[in-house]
Each structure stands twice: as C-alpha cells, then as structure tokens.
Scaffold this motif. Structure first.
Motif, PDB file in Angstrom:
ATOM      1  N   LEU A  58       0.873  -1.370  -0.003  1.00 55.30           N
ATOM      2  CA  LEU A  58       0.110  -0.040  -0.051  1.00 55.30           C
ATOM      3  C   LEU A  58       0.722   1.250  -0.121  1.00 55.30           C
ATOM      4  O   LEU A  58       0.401   2.031   0.497  1.00 55.30           O
ATOM      5  N   GLN A  59       1.959   1.270  -0.768  1.00 56.01           N
ATOM      6  CA  GLN A  59       2.702   2.415  -0.988  1.00 56.01           C
ATOM      7  C   GLN A  59       2.170   3.474  -1.951  1.00 56.01           C
ATOM      8  O   GLN A  59       1.159   2.845  -2.628  1.00 56.01           O
ATOM      9  N   LEU A  60       2.740   4.663  -2.409  1.00 57.33           N
ATOM     10  CA  LEU A  60       2.168   5.702  -3.038  1.00 57.33           C
ATOM     11  C   LEU A  60       0.636   5.685  -3.156  1.00 57.33           C
ATOM     12  O   LEU A  60       0.148   6.018  -1.936  1.00 57.33           O
ATOM     13  N   HIS A  61      -0.230   5.612  -4.079  1.00 57.18           N
ATOM     14  CA  HIS A  61      -1.621   5.905  -4.089  1.00 57.18           C
ATOM     15  C   HIS A  61      -2.592   4.618  -3.906  1.00 57.18           C
ATOM     16  O   HIS A  61      -3.517   4.593  -3.930  1.00 57.18           O
ATOM     17  N   TYR A  62      -1.846   3.546  -3.692  1.00 56.41           N
ATOM     18  CA  TYR A  62      -2.518   2.290  -3.699  1.00 56.41           C
ATOM     19  C   TYR A  62      -3.472   1.840  -2.416  1.00 56.41           C
ATOM     20  O   TYR A  62      -4.366   1.173  -2.858  1.00 56.41           O
ATOM     21  N   GLY A  63      -3.329   2.911  -1.553  1.00 53.89           N
ATOM     22  CA  GLY A  63      -4.440   2.389  -0.188  1.00 53.89           C
ATOM     23  C   GLY A  63      -5.397   3.599  -0.233  1.00 53.89           C
ATOM     24  O   GLY A  63      -6.412   3.357   0.485  1.00 53.89           O
ATOM     25  N   VAL A  64      -5.631   4.515  -1.309  1.00 49.72           N
ATOM     26  CA  VAL A  64      -6.539   5.680  -1.311  1.00 49.72           C
ATOM     27  C   VAL A  64      -8.089   5.103  -1.476  1.00 49.72           C
ATOM     28  O   VAL A  64      -8.838   5.767  -0.648  1.00 49.72           O
ATOM     29  N   GLU A  65      -8.462   3.967  -1.976  1.00 52.85           N
ATOM     30  CA  GLU A  65      -9.700   3.477  -1.938  1.00 52.85           C
ATOM     31  C   GLU A  65     -10.286   3.094  -0.769  1.00 52.85           C
ATOM     32  O   GLU A  65     -11.484   2.918  -0.293  1.00 52.85           O
ATOM     33  N   LEU A  66      -9.225   2.893   0.170  1.00 53.30           N
ATOM     34  CA  LEU A  66      -9.661   2.313   1.825  1.00 53.30           C
ATOM     35  C   LEU A  66      -9.920   3.480   2.505  1.00 53.30           C
ATOM     36  O   LEU A  66     -10.598   3.243   3.431  1.00 53.30           O
ATOM     37  N   VAL A  67      -9.650   4.708   2.060  1.00 55.26           N
ATOM     38  CA  VAL A  67      -9.811   5.750   2.798  1.00 55.26           C
ATOM     39  C   VAL A  67     -11.356   6.251   3.221  1.00 55.26           C
ATOM     40  O   VAL A  67     -11.702   6.446   4.308  1.00 55.26           O
ATOM     41  N   PRO A  68     -12.085   6.419   2.065  1.00 60.41           N
ATOM     42  CA  PRO A  68     -13.550   6.513   2.472  1.00 60.41           C
ATOM     43  C   PRO A  68     -14.117   5.333   3.219  1.00 60.41           C
ATOM     44  O   PRO A  68     -15.106   5.589   4.165  1.00 60.41           O
ATOM     45  N   VAL A  69     -13.875   4.378   2.979  1.00 63.39           N
ATOM     46  CA  VAL A  69     -14.597   2.980   3.921  1.00 63.39           C
ATOM     47  C   VAL A  69     -13.960   3.189   5.370  1.00 63.39           C
ATOM     48  O   VAL A  69     -14.789   3.131   6.189  1.00 63.39           O
ATOM     49  N   ALA A  70     -12.636   3.586   5.464  1.00 59.32           N
ATOM     50  CA  ALA A  70     -12.310   3.641   6.810  1.00 59.32           C
ATOM     51  C   ALA A  70     -12.931   4.792   7.521  1.00 59.32           C
ATOM     52  O   ALA A  70     -13.062   4.828   8.647  1.00 59.32           O
ATOM     53  N   SER A  71     -13.080   5.926   6.779  1.00 58.88           N
ATOM     54  CA  SER A  71     -13.825   7.061   7.462  1.00 58.88           C
ATOM     55  C   SER A  71     -15.150   6.658   7.951  1.00 58.88           C
ATOM     56  O   SER A  71     -15.426   6.993   8.960  1.00 58.88           O
ATOM     57  N   LEU A  72     -15.891   5.943   7.104  1.00 63.95           N
ATOM     58  CA  LEU A  72     -17.389   5.492   7.651  1.00 63.95           C
ATOM     59  C   LEU A  72     -17.101   4.672   8.611  1.00 63.95           C
ATOM     60  O   LEU A  72     -18.034   4.922   9.916  1.00 63.95           O
ATOM     61  N   ILE A  73     -16.202   3.694   8.758  1.00 67.45           N
ATOM     62  CA  ILE A  73     -15.707   2.829   9.946  1.00 67.45           C
ATOM     63  C   ILE A  73     -15.727   3.760  11.068  1.00 67.45           C
ATOM     64  O   ILE A  73     -16.004   3.445  12.280  1.00 67.45           O
ATOM     65  N   THR A  74     -14.863   4.675  11.106  1.00 63.73           N
ATOM     66  CA  THR A  74     -14.408   5.508  12.245  1.00 63.73           C
ATOM     67  C   THR A  74     -15.668   6.347  12.683  1.00 63.73           C
ATOM     68  O   THR A  74     -15.672   6.351  14.004  1.00 63.73           O
ATOM     69  N   ILE A  75     -16.371   6.771  11.880  1.00 65.16           N
ATOM     70  CA  ILE A  75     -17.777   7.487  12.469  1.00 65.16           C
ATOM     71  C   ILE A  75     -18.576   6.620  13.086  1.00 65.16           C
ATOM     72  O   ILE A  75     -19.125   6.864  14.159  1.00 65.16           O
ATOM     73  N   ALA A  76     -18.876   5.091  12.676  1.00 63.09           N
ATOM     74  CA  ALA A  76     -19.628   4.192  13.276  1.00 63.09           C
ATOM     75  C   ALA A  76     -19.177   4.065  14.641  1.00 63.09           C
ATOM     76  O   ALA A  76     -19.698   3.875  15.444  1.00 63.09           O
ATOM     77  N   GLY A  77     -17.749   3.893  14.666  1.00 64.04           N
ATOM     78  CA  GLY A  77     -17.005   3.501  15.858  1.00 64.04           C
ATOM     79  C   GLY A  77     -17.266   4.749  17.069  1.00 64.04           C
ATOM     80  O   GLY A  77     -17.323   4.515  18.170  1.00 64.04           O
ATOM     81  N   ALA A  78     -17.004   5.960  16.657  1.00 64.66           N
ATOM     82  CA  ALA A  78     -17.238   6.909  17.373  1.00 64.66           C
ATOM     83  C   ALA A  78     -18.544   7.245  17.850  1.00 64.66           C
ATOM     84  O   ALA A  78     -18.871   7.598  19.066  1.00 64.66           O
ATOM     85  N   LYS A  79     -19.434   6.781  16.972  1.00 63.52           N
ATOM     86  CA  LYS A  79     -20.948   6.906  17.452  1.00 63.52           C
ATOM     87  C   LYS A  79     -21.145   6.009  18.564  1.00 63.52           C
ATOM     88  O   LYS A  79     -21.689   6.244  19.514  1.00 63.52           O
ATOM     89  N   ARG A  80     -20.646   4.991  18.477  1.00 65.96           N
ATOM     90  CA  ARG A  80     -20.675   3.806  19.555  1.00 65.96           C
ATOM     91  C   ARG A  80     -20.046   4.358  20.868  1.00 65.96           C
ATOM     92  O   ARG A  80     -20.533   4.096  21.953  1.00 65.96           O
TER      93      ARG A  80
END
Length: 215
Positions: A58-80
């Motif tokens: 996941l160097q360079l730009h290869y992890g970028v597609e995980l960012v929006p998914v991770a953001s939603l997961i973080t929001i769900a965790g924060a709500k809990r």
C-alpha cells in the motif's frame, strides 16, 4: 485448488504488518464495532495478493480506495463510543488517534510500511534545478521512459512510459537515482540503459539518456 497457500500468503509477517498499519492508521475506532471492519477486507485482499511491490504494501496511491471506507468505519465507531463518554473526550480521542496515526505512517517513521526517508535526503534547490534542466533537454514530442516521480512532469506527451518497464520501446530515458523507486530491478535496468544509450545529462542523481542510432 490449494486454499492453504492463499491463507499462508495472507498470513505472512509482511501482510500482517501492512494490515495492522491500515487498521491503526485509518480506522482504530472501528474496534468499537468490529463487524464494520469487514468492509476493509476486499480492498486489503486486492493489495495483499498483488504481485506489484508498491501495491502489495500500500505504498504511493494504492491505499486511497480504503480511505472513504475507513472514514465511515471511524464514524460508526465514534458513535458507539459516544454513549460512554462526553463529546469533548471523544473529540480528544479522535484527534489524538489521528495524530498518532499520522506519525505512524509518516515517511520519517520507521514503523509504517514504507520508510521513504531512508531512501533519500531532503530535496534541495540544486536538485530541483537539475530536474528542470534535464527535462528541458528532452525534445518536444519525443517518446520518453521516465521514473515514476518524473513521469507527471511529462504527462502531456503522447508517448510516455514508466521506467523501467517501457525503456525498450522509447527513445529517451530520464531517471532520478536519489528518488523513490517503484521497481526492485531499478539498478540492473539502469545499468543496461547506461550500456545501450548515450548519456545526455547527469547532475545530482538526475540522468537523461538518448537511444544510440542504429548503425
């Protein structure tokens, strides 16, 4: 036919390290709702099973597609978590987590999947001048094989390839030997270029080569 080989590949130390880095750097609050972490699995598997070295970790730009998914997961965790602490403490936790994650994956950290700081020193004004001078020497419209970090500066050209994969078919080659390299055979490929091409420019690690005319 041999699923255990797949499990063995996914479970090796490098892949576990990459997965842990993704989790801790992008969605640690998702641990409050563990089932949401399943959403990261498709993107992680695509990377971990890739034969391309940079995508594999996941160097360079290869992890970028995980960012929006991770953001939603973080929001769900924060709500809990919000049900167990005040908004101020939650904000402090999120901010601290983001800071620690930034330090973890920083190019100047030895903990992330790619410690880029070890690959080169700081970029100097002299080096930038060398890059600009080298780029000016390549004729307009000439087909070029360029290292990944230099290719965007030449993206307006009709024929452009990433070094070293495209070097056999393009007449000009430009590399920056002090920059990040996206191919483990970089040095071997560059030695072949030096043997088969004529050096047109060389300064501060930036090198330009032109194909020798066929006799």
């Amino acid at each position: 036919k041999r699923p255990w080989l797949l499990l063995g590949e996914l479970g090796n130390w490098q892949n576990l390290r990459t997965s842990a880095t993704v989790l801790l750097a992008t969605a640690p609050l998702g641990l409050a709702r563990p089932w949401t972490l399943i959403a990261l699995v498709p993107g992680l598997m695509l990377a971990l099973l890739s034969a391309h070295p940079e995508q594999h970790v996941l160097q360079l730009h290869y992890g970028v597609e995980l960012v929006p998914v991770a953001s939603l997961i973080t929001i769900a965790g924060a709500k809990r978590i919000q049900t167990y602490m005040s908004a101020q403490r939650l904000a402090l936790m999120v901010g601290t987590t983001a800071l620690l994650a930034t330090i973890w994956v920083s190019p100047f950290s030895g903990f992330g999947p790619s410690a880029l700081a070890a690959e080169r020193g700081p970029i100097t004004a002299e080096h930038l001048r060398a890059v600009n001078e080298a780029l000016k020497l390549i004729p307009d419209g000439a087909p070029v094989s360029a290292q990944a970090g230099l290719a965007p500066r030449l993206s307006h050209r009709r024929e452009l390839g990433e070094f070293p994969a495209s070097r056999d078919t393009l007449a000009w080659v430009i590399v920056d030997t002090s920059a990040h390299r996206t191919d483990f055979d970089f040095n071997d490929e560059l030695d072949q270029v030096r043997a088969q091409y004529t050096m047109v420019f060389g300064n501060d690690g930036v090198e330009v080569y032109a194909r020798r005319p066929t006799p």
